[in-house]
Design a protein around this motif. Structure first.
Motif, PDB file in Angstrom:
ATOM      1  N   TRP A   1      75.811 115.269  50.972  1.00  0.00           N
ATOM      2  CA  TRP A   1      75.219 116.645  50.639  1.00  0.00           C
ATOM      3  C   TRP A   1      75.812 116.986  49.500  1.00  0.00           C
ATOM      4  CZ3 TRP A   1      76.772 114.711  55.344  1.00  0.00           C
ATOM      5  CH2 TRP A   1      75.761 114.878  56.287  1.00  0.00           C
ATOM      6  N   MET A   2      74.844 116.775  48.244  1.00  0.00           N
ATOM      7  CA  MET A   2      75.150 117.229  46.872  1.00  0.00           C
ATOM      8  C   MET A   2      75.366 118.545  46.542  1.00  0.00           C
ATOM      9  SD  MET A   2      75.833 113.952  46.234  1.00  0.00           S
ATOM     10  CE  MET A   2      75.200 112.779  47.564  1.00  0.00           C
ATOM     11  N   VAL A   3      76.428 118.850  45.896  1.00  0.00           N
ATOM     12  CA  VAL A   3      76.497 120.406  45.272  1.00  0.00           C
ATOM     13  C   VAL A   3      75.374 120.572  44.727  1.00  0.00           C
ATOM     14  CG1 VAL A   3      77.507 122.006  43.863  1.00  0.00           C
ATOM     15  CG2 VAL A   3      79.011 120.096  44.981  1.00  0.00           C
ATOM     16  N   SER A   4      74.761 119.838  43.827  1.00  0.00           N
ATOM     17  CA  SER A   4      73.374 120.108  43.122  1.00  0.00           C
ATOM     18  C   SER A   4      72.295 120.244  43.932  1.00  0.00           C
ATOM     19  CB  SER A   4      73.180 119.206  41.977  1.00  0.00           C
ATOM     20  OG  SER A   4      73.017 117.837  42.734  1.00  0.00           O
ATOM     21  N   LYS A   5      72.218 119.939  45.083  1.00  0.00           N
ATOM     22  CA  LYS A   5      71.163 120.123  45.990  1.00  0.00           C
ATOM     23  C   LYS A   5      71.167 121.404  46.958  1.00  0.00           C
ATOM     24  CE  LYS A   5      68.941 116.444  44.516  1.00  0.00           C
ATOM     25  NZ  LYS A   5      67.796 116.710  43.934  1.00  0.00           N
ATOM     26  N   LEU A   6      72.197 122.043  46.873  1.00  0.00           N
ATOM     27  CA  LEU A   6      72.488 123.320  47.787  1.00  0.00           C
ATOM     28  C   LEU A   6      72.488 124.585  46.716  1.00  0.00           C
ATOM     29  CD1 LEU A   6      73.484 120.768  49.662  1.00  0.00           C
ATOM     30  CD2 LEU A   6      75.033 122.635  50.673  1.00  0.00           C
ATOM     31  N   THR A   7      72.085 125.540  47.506  1.00  0.00           N
ATOM     32  CA  THR A   7      72.381 126.953  46.735  1.00  0.00           C
ATOM     33  C   THR A   7      73.691 127.281  47.084  1.00  0.00           C
ATOM     34  OG1 THR A   7      71.508 128.371  48.768  1.00  0.00           O
ATOM     35  CG2 THR A   7      69.940 127.547  47.051  1.00  0.00           C
ATOM     36  N   LEU A   8      73.962 128.634  46.297  1.00  0.00           N
ATOM     37  CA  LEU A   8      75.256 128.935  46.360  1.00  0.00           C
ATOM     38  C   LEU A   8      75.331 129.938  47.826  1.00  0.00           C
ATOM     39  CD1 LEU A   8      77.986 129.995  45.284  1.00  0.00           C
ATOM     40  CD2 LEU A   8      76.984 132.203  44.326  1.00  0.00           C
ATOM     41  N   GLU A   9      74.243 130.450  48.203  1.00  0.00           N
ATOM     42  CA  GLU A   9      74.333 130.902  49.496  1.00  0.00           C
ATOM     43  C   GLU A   9      74.612 130.030  50.662  1.00  0.00           C
ATOM     44  OE1 GLU A   9      71.441 133.662  52.462  1.00  0.00           O
ATOM     45  OE2 GLU A   9      70.580 132.724  50.494  1.00  0.00           O
ATOM     46  N   GLN A  10      74.050 128.916  50.508  1.00  0.00           N
ATOM     47  CA  GLN A  10      74.249 127.925  51.441  1.00  0.00           C
ATOM     48  C   GLN A  10      75.721 127.234  51.351  1.00  0.00           C
ATOM     49  OE1 GLN A  10      70.898 125.269  50.123  1.00  0.00           O
ATOM     50  NE2 GLN A  10      70.020 125.717  51.800  1.00  0.00           N
ATOM     51  N   ILE A  11      76.414 127.086  50.219  1.00  0.00           N
ATOM     52  CA  ILE A  11      77.616 126.549  50.015  1.00  0.00           C
ATOM     53  C   ILE A  11      78.572 127.489  50.723  1.00  0.00           C
ATOM     54  CG2 ILE A  11      79.266 126.142  48.499  1.00  0.00           C
ATOM     55  CD1 ILE A  11      77.416 124.540  46.670  1.00  0.00           C
ATOM     56  N   LYS A  12      78.278 128.794  50.440  1.00  0.00           N
ATOM     57  CA  LYS A  12      79.321 129.958  51.076  1.00  0.00           C
ATOM     58  C   LYS A  12      79.353 129.901  52.477  1.00  0.00           C
ATOM     59  CE  LYS A  12      81.227 131.623  47.402  1.00  0.00           C
ATOM     60  NZ  LYS A  12      82.805 131.915  47.422  1.00  0.00           N
ATOM     61  N   GLU A  13      78.447 129.198  53.297  1.00  0.00           N
ATOM     62  CA  GLU A  13      78.530 129.177  54.746  1.00  0.00           C
ATOM     63  C   GLU A  13      79.393 128.255  55.095  1.00  0.00           C
ATOM     64  OE1 GLU A  13      75.096 129.392  57.302  1.00  0.00           O
ATOM     65  OE2 GLU A  13      73.722 129.874  55.496  1.00  0.00           O
ATOM     66  N   LEU A  14      79.905 126.918  54.187  1.00  0.00           N
ATOM     67  CA  LEU A  14      80.707 126.193  54.544  1.00  0.00           C
ATOM     68  C   LEU A  14      82.218 126.376  54.470  1.00  0.00           C
ATOM     69  CD1 LEU A  14      78.777 123.209  52.352  1.00  0.00           C
ATOM     70  CD2 LEU A  14      78.355 124.130  54.681  1.00  0.00           C
ATOM     71  N   ARG A  15      82.967 125.519  55.107  1.00  0.00           N
ATOM     72  CA  ARG A  15      84.430 125.657  55.143  1.00  0.00           C
ATOM     73  C   ARG A  15      84.840 124.432  54.569  1.00  0.00           C
ATOM     74  NH1 ARG A  15      82.954 129.696  54.710  1.00  0.00           N
ATOM     75  NH2 ARG A  15      83.196 132.040  55.876  1.00  0.00           N
ATOM     76  N   VAL A  16      86.204 124.679  53.777  1.00  0.00           N
ATOM     77  CA  VAL A  16      86.859 123.383  53.416  1.00  0.00           C
ATOM     78  C   VAL A  16      87.867 122.920  54.377  1.00  0.00           C
ATOM     79  CG1 VAL A  16      88.209 122.852  51.596  1.00  0.00           C
ATOM     80  CG2 VAL A  16      86.669 124.435  51.002  1.00  0.00           C
ATOM     81  N   ARG A  17      87.616 121.389  54.295  1.00  0.00           N
ATOM     82  CA  ARG A  17      88.757 120.532  55.147  1.00  0.00           C
ATOM     83  C   ARG A  17      89.283 119.738  54.293  1.00  0.00           C
ATOM     84  NH1 ARG A  17      86.934 115.648  56.994  1.00  0.00           N
ATOM     85  NH2 ARG A  17      84.732 115.234  56.620  1.00  0.00           N
ATOM     86  N   ARG A  18      90.591 119.098  54.700  1.00  0.00           N
ATOM     87  CA  ARG A  18      91.125 117.826  54.021  1.00  0.00           C
ATOM     88  C   ARG A  18      90.150 116.668  54.060  1.00  0.00           C
ATOM     89  NH1 ARG A  18      95.608 119.119  51.151  1.00  0.00           N
ATOM     90  NH2 ARG A  18      97.118 119.973  52.236  1.00  0.00           N
ATOM     91  N   SER A  19      90.159 116.161  52.731  1.00  0.00           N
ATOM     92  CA  SER A  19      89.646 114.834  52.583  1.00  0.00           C
ATOM     93  C   SER A  19      90.112 113.701  53.718  1.00  0.00           C
ATOM     94  CB  SER A  19      89.752 114.327  51.163  1.00  0.00           C
ATOM     95  OG  SER A  19      89.062 113.171  51.173  1.00  0.00           O
TER      96      SER A  19
END
Length: 341
Positions: free
Chosen positions: A149-167
């Motif tokens: 899932w590439m950053v360049s294919k998602l909108t900011l609104e979609q990215i803001k729904e996600l939550r970060v986890r450890r790699s």
């Protein structure tokens, strides 16, 4: 070249410091011969390096800067505001961030262009059709072909729904803070860091301290609490990630980066780093007052050494107006996770 210093996965130093460190490391670990190293650097014989490096005449004092790589990434998931807060409170002089660009043109802060390994994107039903296989050439030594899932294919609104986890590549690090924090935008990061800086400056002014008194106060603070007092003059250390590829798909990073930082409240110093010379040239034209660092892979260093053109490469960087280099740590020590004593 301005003296720059170590960070998480790379060591940021001057070219001459790099040559000295590499030769000292070879002497300590026994790798290579003195004759080979002498030919390599056109300096004194290897047996004299340790002795000469200790003399007052050899080098002027170097100010050490603490660079928080992706924030306080050892304890908090990378590139979150909480990670930056922890880094600031631990006394970082610079907060290192990586910028990516969304489908709708916003700059967000994340190391990878693929969000699959560092967020919960795979758990979202709406995100499943957005999984893509792409080719994104780069000069950073990382793979060019990837699926996710590439950053360049998602909108900011979609990215803001996600939550970060450890790699998953950091399996030995705590998962305690996983799936709590969101991915910040560059604008949010700039304003957040400035707000922390302002709060520390207010404290200094409230106590009516001169800068020298404040530095002495920081020293006493370290001795008492075992960590550094926050630096009110903290700077941003920004990397443009795969800038040529982003430009090729119509999402250039450099112009938007300058626009975003200038429009934010951030007033501190900025350093720009990149593996790609073209990106540094563009940034130099757009913002000549910002310092620039050329990042180097181990392969970059090895090739220049094998072809006996390391000094020439450094001179070429200086001619381009580049202020420092960021070589991969493994090009200085054979095993960066286990340095010689």
């Amino acid at each position: 070249f301005s003296p720059l210093v170590p960070q998480g996965f790379r060591c940021l130093i001057t070219p001459r410091q790099y040559i000295d460190i590499r030769r000292c490391a070879s002497a300590i670990t026994g790798s290579g011969t003195g004759e080979q190293q002498h030919t390599l650097t056109n300096e004194v014989p290897l047996s004299k390096v340790a002795e000469s490096s200790q003399t007052p005449k050899s080098r002027p004092p170097v100010k050490v800067h603490v660079i928080a790589h992706r924030g306080a990434s050892g304890s908090i998931p990378d590139h979150t505001l909480e990670s930056y807060r922890a880094a600031f409170l631990e006394g970082a002089d610079w907060i290192e961030i990586d910028v990516q660009r969304t489908a709708d043109g916003h700059l967000v802060v994340n190391h990878d262009i693929d969000l699959g390994d560092v967020t919960d994107v795979a758990d979202w039903e709406w995100a499943r059709p957005l999984r893509r296989r792409i080719r994104a050439p780069s000069e950073d030594g990382e793979r060019a072909v990837m699926e996710g899932w590439m950053v360049s294919k998602l909108t900011l609104e979609q990215i803001k729904e996600l939550r970060v986890r450890r790699s998953d590549q950091f399996g030995n690090r705590s998962k305690e803070h996983d799936l709590i924090y969101e991915i910040p935008t560059l604008a949010e990061t700039c304003d957040f860091v400035q707000k922390m800086s302002d709060s520390e400056k207010c404290l200094r002014m409230d106590q009516c301290m001169t800068k020298e008194e404040w530095l002495e106060h920081r020293n006493r603070y370290v001795l008492k609490f075992g960590r550094c007092r926050p630096n009110p003059d903290v700077g941003l250390y920004i990397e443009t990630k795969r800038p040529a590829w982003y430009r090729s798909i119509g999402l250039p990073l450099e112009e938007k980066l300058v626009e975003t930082v200038d429009a934010s409240s951030f007033k501190g110093p900025v350093i720009i780093q990149s593996f790609e010379e073209d990106s540094l040239k563009r940034m130099q034209e757009l913002k000549p007052e910002w310092k620039q660092v050329k990042l180097l892979t181990k392969e970059d260093i090895d090739i220049s050494i094998e072809s006996d053109c390391l000094d020439k490469m450094m001179k070429d960087f200086a001619a381009l107006g580049i202020d420092g280099i960021g070589p991969d740590k493994s090009s200085i020590l054979p095993d960066p996770t286990s340095p010689p004593e």
